[in-house]
Design an enzyme around this catalytic site. Structure first.
Site, PDB file in Angstrom:
ATOM      1  N   HIS A 155      -1.032  60.703  34.742  1.00  0.00           N
ATOM      2  CA  HIS A 155      -2.125  61.863  35.059  1.00  0.00           C
ATOM      3  C   HIS A 155      -1.313  62.933  35.887  1.00  0.00           C
ATOM      4  O   HIS A 155      -1.802  64.233  35.985  1.00  0.00           O
ATOM      5  CB  HIS A 155      -3.067  61.530  35.806  1.00  0.00           C
ATOM      6  CG  HIS A 155      -4.047  60.769  35.021  1.00  0.00           C
ATOM      7  ND1 HIS A 155      -5.333  61.110  34.464  1.00  0.00           N
ATOM      8  CD2 HIS A 155      -3.986  59.417  34.264  1.00  0.00           C
ATOM      9  CE1 HIS A 155      -5.702  60.393  33.417  1.00  0.00           C
ATOM     10  NE2 HIS A 155      -4.985  59.164  33.579  1.00  0.00           N
ATOM     11  N   ASP A 363       0.524  70.488  39.783  1.00  0.00           N
ATOM     12  CA  ASP A 363      -0.699  69.649  39.364  1.00  0.00           C
ATOM     13  C   ASP A 363      -0.438  69.072  37.924  1.00  0.00           C
ATOM     14  O   ASP A 363       0.079  70.063  37.233  1.00  0.00           O
ATOM     15  CB  ASP A 363      -1.825  70.453  39.353  1.00  0.00           C
ATOM     16  CG  ASP A 363      -3.278  69.928  39.816  1.00  0.00           C
ATOM     17  OD1 ASP A 363      -3.193  68.405  39.688  1.00  0.00           O
ATOM     18  OD2 ASP A 363      -4.112  70.301  40.398  1.00  0.00           O
TER      19      ASP A 363
HETATM   20  P1  ADQ Z   1      -6.885  65.302  40.712  1.00  0.00           P
HETATM   21  O1  ADQ Z   1      -5.842  65.607  41.349  1.00  0.00           O
HETATM   22  O2  ADQ Z   1      -8.175  64.392  41.343  1.00  0.00           O
HETATM   23  O3  ADQ Z   1      -6.511  64.430  39.453  1.00  0.00           O
HETATM   24  P2  ADQ Z   1      -8.259  67.364  39.238  1.00  0.00           P
HETATM   25  O4  ADQ Z   1      -7.948  67.402  37.696  1.00  0.00           O
HETATM   26  O5  ADQ Z   1      -8.460  68.845  39.789  1.00  0.00           O
HETATM   27  O6  ADQ Z   1      -7.569  66.762  40.306  1.00  0.00           O
HETATM   28  O7  ADQ Z   1      -9.535  66.703  39.337  1.00  0.00           O
HETATM   29  C1  ADQ Z   1     -10.664  66.748  40.124  1.00  0.00           C
HETATM   30  C2  ADQ Z   1     -12.088  66.457  39.760  1.00  0.00           C
HETATM   31  O8  ADQ Z   1     -12.736  65.969  40.993  1.00  0.00           O
HETATM   32  C3  ADQ Z   1     -12.729  67.361  39.083  1.00  0.00           C
HETATM   33  O9  ADQ Z   1     -13.555  66.821  38.118  1.00  0.00           O
HETATM   34  C4  ADQ Z   1     -13.710  68.180  40.296  1.00  0.00           C
HETATM   35  O10 ADQ Z   1     -14.716  68.655  39.786  1.00  0.00           O
HETATM   36  C5  ADQ Z   1     -14.005  66.967  40.867  1.00  0.00           C
HETATM   37  N1  ADQ Z   1     -13.871  67.114  42.729  1.00  0.00           N
HETATM   38  C6  ADQ Z   1     -12.895  67.742  43.188  1.00  0.00           C
HETATM   39  N2  ADQ Z   1     -13.387  68.034  44.676  1.00  0.00           N
HETATM   40  C7  ADQ Z   1     -14.765  67.813  44.607  1.00  0.00           C
HETATM   41  C8  ADQ Z   1     -15.722  67.874  45.484  1.00  0.00           C
HETATM   42  N3  ADQ Z   1     -15.633  68.147  46.832  1.00  0.00           N
HETATM   43  N4  ADQ Z   1     -16.933  67.306  45.212  1.00  0.00           N
HETATM   44  C9  ADQ Z   1     -17.084  66.949  44.017  1.00  0.00           C
HETATM   45  N5  ADQ Z   1     -16.113  66.784  43.066  1.00  0.00           N
HETATM   46  C10 ADQ Z   1     -14.943  67.313  43.443  1.00  0.00           C
HETATM   47  C11 ADQ Z   1      -5.336  63.902  38.650  1.00  0.00           C
HETATM   48  C12 ADQ Z   1      -4.236  64.966  38.502  1.00  0.00           C
HETATM   49  C13 ADQ Z   1      -4.606  66.272  37.844  1.00  0.00           C
HETATM   50  C14 ADQ Z   1      -5.250  65.642  36.495  1.00  0.00           C
HETATM   51  C15 ADQ Z   1      -6.329  64.709  36.456  1.00  0.00           C
HETATM   52  C16 ADQ Z   1      -6.858  64.078  35.525  1.00  0.00           C
HETATM   53  O11 ADQ Z   1      -3.676  65.389  39.696  1.00  0.00           O
HETATM   54  O12 ADQ Z   1      -3.824  67.146  37.825  1.00  0.00           O
HETATM   55  O13 ADQ Z   1      -5.826  66.982  35.997  1.00  0.00           O
HETATM   56  O14 ADQ Z   1      -5.867  63.522  37.442  1.00  0.00           O
HETATM   57  O15 ADQ Z   1      -5.638  63.874  34.526  1.00  0.00           O
END
Ligand code: ADQ
Length: 473
Positions: A155, A363
């Site tokens: 990921h 990311d």
């Molecule tokens: P993350 O680094 O966690 O995931 P991301 O893809 O942005 O990053 O996903 C975050 C998720 O958590 C989103 O669905 C978002 O809505 C939710 N979220 C974030 N902050 C929140 C908050 N304060 N309250 C509620 N929900 C919140 C890792 C990798 C990424 C990759 C994903 C999936 O780092 O690059 O996209 O896995 O493969």
């Protein structure tokens, strides 16, 4: 249909709001298909006598989870996974830490996961392991005689070999990856970095665009960009609950532009740079104008690590400085909320915001970018500003792409978004919607599993029978 077994470090509790991309996309994927999901339940216990696994049912899936001991948590989770691998894979060698105990803990927990999982597997299961915490799990399962197809998905980014070799024990780690049949990446450059590492450092060769041969062992490496369930997210953004919450949160009846940022509070997400860019935007307007309000929601994560404590302090200080300098009795320019927020509220906030600001320094993909697009009103959509260093930027060409290190460029993009005509916003949004539909959660899962099924079978009577009878896998 063959049973799908998903293994990830953390199994999400479906009744809770999750703020991690992996939990969000796996829940979306498993809800559709059913199967077994195995991993840590988030609990920490004193010692190994208390770590028996437990099963619960959720819709069509079984969640099999177990706790970690305090020592596992320190060594495997905080230590090797998040103080060594996470920073290195995000190109942050300056933040990487390594201890022998942490590496040993990482090995121990992977081996224990394999011990617990192996007796619960059927011969025809398709096994899909997720992310950097569990790189050696495939090799551990093979050592216990598991001959099924096993796939692995990164990921997070896969850095160029010149950076990766800073990982102590990288040869062992990368060799263990070769026990998977299929390794999935978010982007072409991640896949290319991996293939280059295998060819230059492990003596492998590419035998087709997606297949490597390393000393007679064949491994497939493919690109499978993660996506979201677009329709369900869009529906959530329009729900009456979301609307009510938003009406309570945002100032109505004023021509105020809202800019939204939603992230785990992680140094890879570029939050201090984002705050500085917002400050530069405010400075670019005449004194006394109130051009935009930034709502930054940052969920707590890995609070026990120093690098995360540091960034939290930096953000608190920056938001205080910005609000002190520009705020007024009727206006708080930067609303910084350090907590996890319900997903329908998030969806509503995205929809109410003219700008989605997604500016990570690095990311794997970034699902927030896709959620922001899905949540917009197609007849009056907002503008996505997206870091060129997010995997999502490979595909989302109609976003305003920025270099997150260049705060003036980001400020300029915000100004451009504020002034952009409705016609241009609609055109960009229409094109972006097509893209996120094309690479949605379902497509991610089905294309990965299709590729995994097509991998060579190991000597396994049950699987051979399935093939010969022509039954769909
Ligand atoms: P993350 O680094 O966690 O995931 P991301 O893809 O942005 O990053 O996903 C975050 C998720 O958590 C989103 O669905 C978002 O809505 C939710 N979220 C974030 N902050 C929140 C908050 N304060 N309250 C509620 N929900 C919140 C890792 C990798 C990424 C990759 C994903 C999936 O780092 O690059 O996209 O896995 O493969």
């Amino acid at each position: 249909m063959r049973r799908l077994v998903i293994v990830s470090n953390r199994v999400a509790d479906p009744s809770q709001n999750s703020s991690g991309g992996l939990a969000v996309c796996l829940l979306d994927a498993l809800r559709e298909r059913g199967g077994l999901w195995f991993g840590w339940n988030g609990a920490i216990v004193a010692d190994e006598s208390e770590i028996a696994p437990a099963c619960t049912k959720y819709d069509r899936c079984v969640l099999m989870t177990m706790p970690l001991t305090e020592r596992d948590y320190r060594e495997y989770y905080l230590g090797f996974s998040n103080e060594t691998l996470w920073p290195i894979h995000h190109y942050r060698l300056d933040l990487a830490r390594f201890t022998l105990e942490a590496a040993e803990g990482y090995r121990r927990v992977n081996a224990r996961f394999a011990d617990v999982l192996t007796p619960n597997l059927n011969r025809s299961d398709l096994i899909w392991v997720h992310d950097y915490h569990l790189i050696p799990l495939g090799a551990d399962l093979r050592a216990r005689g598991v001959g099924n197809e096993i796939g692995f998905f990164f990921h997070i980014p896969f850095p160029p070999p010149e950076i990766l070799v800073a990982t102590p024990e990288h040869e062992w780690l990368m060799n263990s990856l070769l026990e998977y049949d299929l390794i999935g990446f978010q982007t072409i450059s991640d896949q290319a970095n991996f293939c280059r590492f295998v060819c230059e450092f492990l003596g492998g060769e590419m035998v087709s665009p997606n297949t490597l041969n390393v000393g007679g062992k064949y491994v497939k490496a493919g690109v499978f960009p993660v996506g979201i369930d677009v329709d369900s997210f869009a529906a959530m953004a329009k729900s009456p609950e979301a609307k009510t919450r938003i009406d309570r949160t945002l100032v109505r009846g004023e021509e105020r532009v809202y800019v939204i940022g939603v992230d785990r509070l992680d140094y890879s997400k570029g939050l201090p740079e984002r705050f500085r860019a917002f400050k530069a935007l405010l400075e670019s307007y005449p004194t006394g104008s109130k051009p935009a309000t930034l709502i930054q929601i940052a969920s707590p994560t890995r609070d026990d690590l120093q690098a995360y404590i540091n960034i939290r302090h930096e953000l608190e200080s920056l938001s205080g400085e910005i609000n002190g300098k520009f705020g007024d009795f009727d206006w708080t320019p930067l609303r910084y909320i350090h907590r996890t927020v319900a997903r329908d509220v998030l969806a509503g906030l995205y929809r109410a915001s003219r700008i989605g600001l997604v500016t990570p320094l690095r990311d794997g993909m970034n699902l927030v970018a896709k959620e922001y697009i899905a949540a917009q009103d197609p007849s009056d959509p907002g503008v996505l500003i997206l870091s060129r260093f997010a995997g999502a930027a490979d595909d989302l060409e109609e976003a305003l792409t920025v270099n997150p290190y260049d705060i003036h460029e980001v400020a300029h993009a915000m100004r451009r978004a504020i002034e952009m005509s409705k016609k241009e916003r609609i055109e960009r949004h229409r094109a972006l919607m097509k893209r996120i539909r094309h690479h949605d959660a379902n497509n991610w899962m089905t294309s990965f599993l299709r590729a995994l099924r097509s991998c060579r079978r190991r000597q396994h009577p049950a699987l051979t029978q399935l093939d010969e009878s022509g039954a769909a896998a």
